[in-house]
Structures are given as C-alpha cells and as structure tokens.
Design an enzyme around this catalytic site. Structure first.
Site, short mmCIF file in Angstrom:
data_model
loop_
_atom_site.label_atom_id
_atom_site.label_comp_id
_atom_site.label_asym_id
_atom_site.label_seq_id
_atom_site.Cartn_x
_atom_site.Cartn_y
_atom_site.Cartn_z
N GLU A 354 8.23 -6.75 39.28
CA GLU A 354 8.85 -8.00 38.87
C GLU A 354 8.67 -8.14 37.47
OE1 GLU A 354 7.97 -11.10 41.61
OE2 GLU A 354 9.27 -10.24 43.25
N GLU A 441 11.52 -6.17 47.92
CA GLU A 441 10.51 -7.34 48.67
C GLU A 441 11.34 -8.46 48.83
OE1 GLU A 441 7.12 -8.05 45.94
OE2 GLU A 441 7.50 -10.10 46.43
C1 IDC Z 1 1.75 -13.15 46.10
C2 IDC Z 1 0.79 -13.13 47.37
C3 IDC Z 1 -0.34 -14.00 47.16
C4 IDC Z 1 -0.91 -13.73 45.85
C5 IDC Z 1 -0.04 -13.66 44.57
C6 IDC Z 1 -0.50 -13.22 43.39
O1 IDC Z 1 1.44 -13.63 48.38
O2 IDC Z 1 -1.32 -13.80 48.30
O3 IDC Z 1 -2.08 -14.49 45.42
O4 IDC Z 1 0.90 -12.92 44.84
O5 IDC Z 1 -1.18 -11.93 43.22
C7 IDC Z 1 6.20 -11.84 44.53
C8 IDC Z 1 5.49 -10.67 44.08
C9 IDC Z 1 4.20 -10.81 45.12
C10 IDC Z 1 3.80 -12.32 45.29
C11 IDC Z 1 4.94 -12.92 46.21
C12 IDC Z 1 4.79 -14.22 46.76
O6 IDC Z 1 5.74 -9.52 43.78
O7 IDC Z 1 3.09 -10.15 44.51
O8 IDC Z 1 2.64 -12.09 46.34
N1 IDC Z 1 5.94 -13.07 45.16
O9 IDC Z 1 4.33 -15.23 45.66
N2 IDC Z 1 7.34 -12.25 43.79
C13 IDC Z 1 7.96 -13.24 44.27
C14 IDC Z 1 7.08 -13.71 45.29
#
Ligand code: IDC
Length: 515
Positions: A354, A441
């Site tokens: 992302e 995702e």
């Molecule tokens: C989130 C995880 C969370 C973690 C955070 C930071 O759910 O537990 O603390 O990342 O690392 C994304 C990302 C994905 C995110 C997810 C939700 O690709 O890594 O995971 N998210 O926030 N993009 C949109 C949402």
C-alpha cells in the site's frame, strides 16, 4: 386448448428470437455502417460483446485479440503455448509471417492495435489477392490518401491493396491514420470484408477470446496450473477464468504461527484456494530483521504450496509509504524470490502492498514497478500485483497511465466499514480502461483493522466481486484482538478449526470462500 397454448409459446419464442436479433447489443443500433459486420462476428463467436450487453464499437482492440480473431478465422482454435492466453495464436501468426519480430513484442500483446498493423495482419492472414491493376492503384492511392507519406514503406503497398479491395477506407478527411488505434467496429468490418476477398472463414463454435464465460473456476493449483491475465481476467492454464479467494496473513513478524501448514490447511478445508504472506518491510519486518523475516515468508509460501494453494508473496510496505524508499532492497529480494520460485506455478508476487503519503502513481509507484517487474521477469512469468497511492485505491490513476507488461494486475484494497460504492465505481472505471484488478487485501472492519464488523457492507462487496470474477484475500488470519481478525482469541494454529474457532468476521469470510 393445449394446441393454442403450444402455439402461443412458440410465438413467444419466435418474438424473443426476433427481438434479440434486432437488438443484439444495446449500443449497436440497427442500420449503422458497422451493424451487420458486428453481428456476423458475434454470430461466429469471433468477437463477443460485454457482460453489460454492450459491444462498445468505438472501443479499441488489442494486438492479441485482433491476431487471434484473424488466426481463428483461417486456422481454427489454437491452444495457448505460453503464459499469455493468446500466445498460441501469436506464435502461429509470427511463424506464418503475419508480423515481424520488431512489430509486436510480447509486452505489447495487450495494447491497442494500430491501423497499419491491422491492415498487414488481415492481408497476410486472408491472402488478399494481388489485383491486376495494382500498379495503377498504387499511384491512385498514393495521391488520394492525404497522409500517404506518413505510412511507413513496409505498410504502404498493403494499405493500397486493402483500399483497392474495398477492405477499408480512410476518414472523412481522406486520411488513413496509420498509427491510430483500430476500433472494434472497424475490426469487425475489415475482418468480414477480408473474409469475402481471401480465404474462407473456418470457425466452428470457437471460444470467445476477449470475454471469458461468466462462470469462473475455483480450485487449487493441481486443477488450474499456471495463471495468466487475459484482458482484465485472471485465467488458468487452459485460458479459463479463475477466481482465487482466501486469507492474508497478519504481519508474519508478529503472527507467523498462523502461517504453518496446518493453519493454512484449515482455510483450504473451508474452501480457500489462495493464501497471502504479508511480509512487512518496516515495523520490525524485512528491513530490520532480514533473514528471519524472509525465511518466515518463504516458509509461509512453502506451506501454502504444500496445500495446493496459490500464494501471494507480499512486499508489505505500509508506514514506509513510498515504495522507492526501499527499492534497492526490493530489487534484491525479488531477484532472489523469483529465482527461488521460478518453476512454481503457485506463486504470485505483490511488489508493494500500500503506497501512501505524499507520492504519485507516475512519479513513485510506476517507476518503482518499472524497475522491479523486469527483475522478476528475468526468472518468472508469474502474475505480478502492483499497488497504487492512497493505500492501493488510486487504481484509476494506474488505469489512465498503465504499465506495459503482461501478466500484471493492479491491487485495490478496501475495508467495508470505510470504503463503499465510490471505490466500486473506480474498479469498474479501471476495468473499462483495461486494467485488471485483484483485491489482495480487504477487511470486514473499518480501515484501521477494527470497528464493526460491517457484514452488510461486506456482503455488498462480495456480490460485486463475484459478479466480476474478481479474486480476493481477506485481512487477516490471526487471533489478534481486532475485529478484522478471523479467529477467536487463543485459537491454536495447529488445531483443526470449526466454526466455533472463527470470529464474527471469520465466519462471514470463510463462508464466502465457496461462494
Ligand atoms: C494493521 C493491523 C494492525 C497493525 C497495523 C499496523 O490490522 O493490527 O497494528 O496494521 O501494522 C492496511 C494494511 C494492514 C493493516 C490494515 C488494517 O495493509 O497492514 O493492518 N490495513 O489497518 N491497509 C488498510 C488497512
């Protein structure tokens, strides 16, 4: 009574047939210059319309589509002989001398064909006869085609022959426009006219190369083999549309225990045919602890492969928003990973999860992709997934300025509690421009991974994706205390899971694998 019922039914069927044939496509009105040719092409199964009932006569047609239609006219169906769905046709066309090596490169297969190239293909495919008056014709058209001096020498005499045989005409200003793109309507016209002049059409209920059947196949690697991208659709080794559905891991530096053979097998047993190994770059990921995180990613890939699943190896940039920031590391990683998995049909490479922050598609993500993709291509023709700015939501920007590689797809990420119809519209826009979309995702939660769960919104998304045969991976396979996590807290990775082990999100998502 019975008789009249039967008669009425027969009449109704007859009317339907008449109505259908009068309005085959919603945007092809009867009586246009192209109507008859478009309908003949569709009747022969050479070039069909789109799922929404349109034909898009003014749309473009790719080199691969045009060459394969011409090839099927004169030689019937040819199975693929490489990674591109049209590779068999392209190979045959090349070997038959319809085009030279410097005229159509593999990276151009999915680009719109130019008028000059279409004329050449049609001339050679159909053996357009040399006309006795061709010498005179050359002089005649050399002077009457206004932009004749813009036509390269290797096409000039072919253009003359096409004009002289009534296969095509110029525009209203008398120009041929050699480098303009051929429209789909023009493609139908010149193929059908050439067919009347040269070799006979030899088509028996051939499959349609542009629009795969609506029903996609799911199933594992043993069933589908090597994947490739045809138009906007992911297809299997036989060129049939395929849909992948499954789970993404959470960050493997934190929840690597849910990437074991048994953990992944649990998702396969619920019907998943895809797994995604999310290898964070920052946040204590690959950049900070290279060997251990890399080995965890490889182990996850191997465990998915052992389960007969497709598997995405994801370079999970997130807090490091600009993919160029660690491009050197990415180059090194993908050189190694693509060599390691060169012969493994399961593996899909996702080169930047992302991108985000103050970056653009054309200034950051595209140049990054243009550096990394050729590195992977040295070893592997695997499908490659490419993100876009704004957490992989700027797919419209990518579609407007696409990459020129084959077998690539653009990722679109959504969280049902945050992203709705505007992003779905964007997906349709991108696909209408020819950009293949893969949801590598998505979450049932809001974008922070928590909140909700938003199952109504998620269901809307699932129908939208299913109608379009779009593949997806759900965030995430772990038992973290956040609503997007698919498992109840304390779930044992090695146990055989039942519904009771799944969170509210997990129950919904696992139920969608076999949709
Ligand atoms: C989130 C995880 C969370 C973690 C955070 C930071 O759910 O537990 O603390 O990342 O690392 C994304 C990302 C994905 C995110 C997810 C939700 O690709 O890594 O995971 N998210 O926030 N993009 C949109 C949402």
């Amino acid at each position: 009574m019975k008789k009249s019922l039967r008669f009425t039914a027969a009449l109704a069927v007859l009317c339907m047939v008449l109505v259908c044939s009068a309005f085959k496509f919603s945007d092809v009105a009867p009586g246009q210059w192209y109507t008859e040719n478009i309908e003949s092409m569709a009747d022969l199964g050479l070039l069909n319309g789109y799922e929404d009932g349109t034909f898009r006569p003014e749309g473009t047609i790719t080199y691969a589509e045009f060459v394969s239609v011409a090839a099927r006219c004169v030689a019937g169906s040819v199975p693929p002989s490489g990674t591109h769905w049209a590779s068999g046709y392209m190979k045959r066309a090349y070997e038959s001398g319809w085009y030279d090596y410097d005229e159509i490169y593999e990276a151009d297969f999915d680009k719109p064909i130019t008028r000059q190239m279409a004329v050449k293909i049609v001339d050679l495919a159909f053996n357009i006869p040399q006309n006795e008056q061709e010498d005179n014709a050359y002089y005649k058209y050399m002077t009457s085609i206004k932009d004749f001096n813009e036509i390269p020498g290797r096409y000039g005499y072919l253009v003359v022959r096409a004009y002289n045989n009534g296969i095509l005409t110029g525009d209203e200003n008398g120009n041929f426009n050699p480098m303009s793109n051929l429209t789909r309507a023009e493609a139908c016209a010149i193929i059908m006219r050439a067919n009347g002049k040269g070799s006979a059409v030899n088509v028996t209920a051939a499959p349609n190369p542009t629009e795969p059947p609506a029903q996609a196949i799911s199933g594992g690697v043993s069933q589908n083999g090597r994947l490739s991208v045809s138009g906007v659709q992911l297809v299997n080794q036989n060129g049939e549309p395929v849909v992948l559905r499954g789970m993404s891991s959470h960050g493997i530096q934190w929840y690597g225990n849910f990437t074991s053979y048994n953990a992944i097998k649990n998702t396969a047993d619920f019907g998943a045919n895809l797994f995604r190994a999310a290898m964070y770059t920052a946040e204590n990921g690959y950049i900070d602890q290279r060997e251990s995180v890399k080995n965890a990613a490889y182990a996850a890939v191997d465990n998915a492969v052992a389960n007969d699943m497709y598997v995405i190896l994801d370079w999970h940039i997130l807090s490091d928003g600009d993919p160029l920031r660690y491009a050197d590391e990415a180059a090194e990683f993908f050189a190694e990973a693509s060599a390691k998995y060169a012969g493994v049909p399961n593996v899909i490479f996702e080169i930047c999860n992302e991108p985000n922050g103050n970056i653009t598609w054309s200034g950051n993500v595209k140049p990054y992709a243009e550096r990394i993709i050729p590195i992977i291509r040295q070893n592997s023709d695997a499908v490659i997934l490419v993100g876009s700015p704004t957490w992989s939501q700027d797919i419209d920007k990518a579609a407007d300025d696409p990459l020129s590689f084959s077998n690539i797809m653009y990722t679109c990420h959504f969280y049902a509690g945050t992203h709705g119809s505007w992003l779905r519209d964007r997906i349709d826009y991108a696909r209408s421009k020819g950009a293949p979309i893969f949801i590598s995702e998505w979450g049932t939660s809001a974008a922070d991974g928590s909140g909700g769960v938003f199952l109504g919104e998620s269901a809307e998304w699932m129908s939208f994706l299913a109608e379009r045969n779009i593949s997806w991976a759900n965030w995430s396979l772990c038992d973290k205390n956040e609503t997007s996590a698919a498992l109840q807290g304390g779930t044992a990775p090695e146990a055989v899971w039942t519904e009771a082990d799944l969170s509210e999100s997990g129950r919904f998502v696992f139920g969608e694998f076999r949709r």
